[in-house]
Write a protein that holds these residues in place. Sequence first.
Motif, PDB file in Angstrom:
ATOM      1  N   TRP A 209      40.572  38.839  46.136  1.00 60.41           N
ATOM      2  CA  TRP A 209      39.901  40.052  46.483  1.00 60.41           C
ATOM      3  C   TRP A 209      40.738  41.295  46.400  1.00 60.41           C
ATOM      4  O   TRP A 209      40.255  42.266  45.683  1.00 60.41           O
ATOM      5  CB  TRP A 209      39.307  40.033  47.981  1.00 60.41           C
ATOM      6  N   ALA A 210      41.775  41.218  46.858  1.00 56.70           N
ATOM      7  CA  ALA A 210      42.706  42.496  46.831  1.00 56.70           C
ATOM      8  C   ALA A 210      43.125  42.755  45.418  1.00 56.70           C
ATOM      9  O   ALA A 210      43.450  43.667  44.772  1.00 56.70           O
ATOM     10  CB  ALA A 210      44.088  42.320  47.592  1.00 56.70           C
ATOM     11  N   LEU A 211      43.344  41.674  44.589  1.00 57.50           N
ATOM     12  CA  LEU A 211      43.948  41.802  43.235  1.00 57.50           C
ATOM     13  C   LEU A 211      42.579  42.379  42.246  1.00 57.50           C
ATOM     14  O   LEU A 211      42.841  43.317  41.631  1.00 57.50           O
ATOM     15  CB  LEU A 211      44.082  40.531  42.719  1.00 57.50           C
ATOM     16  N   GLU A 212      41.227  41.972  42.633  1.00 57.15           N
ATOM     17  CA  GLU A 212      40.034  42.323  41.942  1.00 57.15           C
ATOM     18  C   GLU A 212      39.849  43.957  42.336  1.00 57.15           C
ATOM     19  O   GLU A 212      39.449  44.634  41.648  1.00 57.15           O
ATOM     20  CB  GLU A 212      39.032  41.784  42.474  1.00 57.15           C
ATOM     21  N   THR A 213      40.075  44.397  43.497  1.00 57.94           N
ATOM     22  CA  THR A 213      40.070  45.621  43.989  1.00 57.94           C
ATOM     23  C   THR A 213      41.142  46.539  43.259  1.00 57.94           C
ATOM     24  O   THR A 213      40.919  47.547  43.027  1.00 57.94           O
ATOM     25  CB  THR A 213      40.281  45.677  45.476  1.00 57.94           C
ATOM     26  N   THR A 214      42.285  46.106  43.333  1.00 58.49           N
ATOM     27  CA  THR A 214      43.234  47.194  42.596  1.00 58.49           C
ATOM     28  C   THR A 214      42.996  47.257  41.160  1.00 58.49           C
ATOM     29  O   THR A 214      43.478  48.241  40.530  1.00 58.49           O
ATOM     30  CB  THR A 214      44.797  46.447  42.812  1.00 58.49           C
ATOM     31  N   GLY A 215      42.314  46.235  40.617  1.00 57.68           N
ATOM     32  CA  GLY A 215      42.133  46.331  39.027  1.00 57.68           C
ATOM     33  C   GLY A 215      41.055  47.575  38.949  1.00 57.68           C
ATOM     34  O   GLY A 215      41.213  48.506  38.091  1.00 57.68           O
TER      35      GLY A 215
END
Length: 523
Positions: A209-215
């Motif tokens: 989730w965090a990685l998708e958000t930072t994208g």
Amino acid sequence: MHSKRIFGVAKASAFQARFVAGTRYYGAQPAPSTESKDPEWDNARPYEEIPRMSVIKSFKNFIPGGRYHNVSITDMHRLFQEDFGDLVRFPGMLGRKDTVMTYLPDDFEKLFRTEGQWPVRRGLDTFAHYRNKVRPDVFKGLGGLVTEQGEKWQKFRTIVNPVLLQPKTVRSYVGKLDDVSRDFMRIMLKIRDDKDELPADFFQWLNRWALETTGVLSVDSRLGVLDEQESEEARKIVELARELFELVYQLDILPSIWKYYKTPKYNRLMKVFDELTNIAMAKVDEAIIKLEKNPSSTDEAQSVLEKLLKIDRHVAIIMSIDTVLAGIDTTTSAITGILYCLAKHPEKQSRLRDELRTILPKKDSPLTPESMHNLPYLRACIKEGMRLFPPVSGNIRATGKDIVLQGYRIPKGTDVAMGSMTAQLSERFVPRAREFLPERWLKEKEPGCPHAKEAHPFVYLPFGNGPRTCVGRRLAMLEMEILIARITRLFEYSWNYEDLKIQSTLVNTPVNDLKFRMVEVDN
């Protein structure tokens, strides 16, 4: 390598660098440093007399059967205090400087108020080496906020501050971040077992989730790591990010000879850096092409990347890469602690859900910048959760001038680690410090509950302090607010296992399986 597996002196010296990962901010702005002499200097005791943990004592204490062997990061600091007091010196090893550790908020305040115009925070040497020595063709002498110091750091920060800290820019991401969180809710509904419990590896799902958000925040696009049919590229990004943090921990935090001999782990880390950098740059190029074809019609609609590109293209690229790398583990760690606290305190969780129903009358109601504006109890829960379970153990700064701490001389340029995590859990500085009391953060003091203002003003520093505060703090808070809001509105959750334990590597991460029980609530 988890901290519980570190052997002997490696763990002791590793402790020195655990404060590097996240510089955080909350509190009063420090006054500029002056080079005037500390009035206590002449009568202070020499630096060499600061209580010191020797290498031999470290080895004895950390081996099996030793006093510090396999203890939690919280207990380790408690034992340090018992053995050495509120100030202790850790000698440097393998070319690293000494680190002085303080547990007193008065010292934190003095450090921040004397750090000067260009605060020095020890960075991660592998990052600087890769950018300056291995890939100067890409970074062109610009290391970014993590590795730069002095005037170069200030110039970079001067460019990004007006963009990343602008409230209207942050508000423009509510819809995009909410889309990611709603997708994540669909995943959470699916991955529960027949007892409504999340899987043991839920922490890795939070990382996705965090990685998708930072994208979304860094390159204006979804990376696809939450898709049901995960692409090969998305899988590669997840694996590389995980490997990066593991290798950086082993080379930058644990004792390593990589500066003298290029070890296999060093060579692998350089390849991981290369692969992630190439992916990130390709994503930035795609975003730039898309923006050139379809520029935003208004200033308010412009993304962080679009605004930075108009100011300095190279800074925009470096900042995008850094956002992808910096925003994963810290946010995930914070979310874990907040969810745990709310799961253990159903009455607080219920109060939060009542507040959320005012802006989310239905579970699938959209979040908007306007509806997110007034959620005091949500923000209070986040602050209190981060106080009890901070993502990092503290802050670190090099002294901006010769100063005196607790009667000892600390020469200019000495690395001083501030044990914020220990201080903010101490009754000496925070009333009812071990209790989860979100009410302490509300504007009006509630009967029977201490107020945050009763604590030391420099004890709670989740985003650092002063000029070198976390530049992404407002976006990080928005990410957490949206996800905690969505989870709490959709589920009634509980924790039915032993108390949450954390381990400290680059950030504080859970030891436990995160098998929260999530029961969907009625509309």
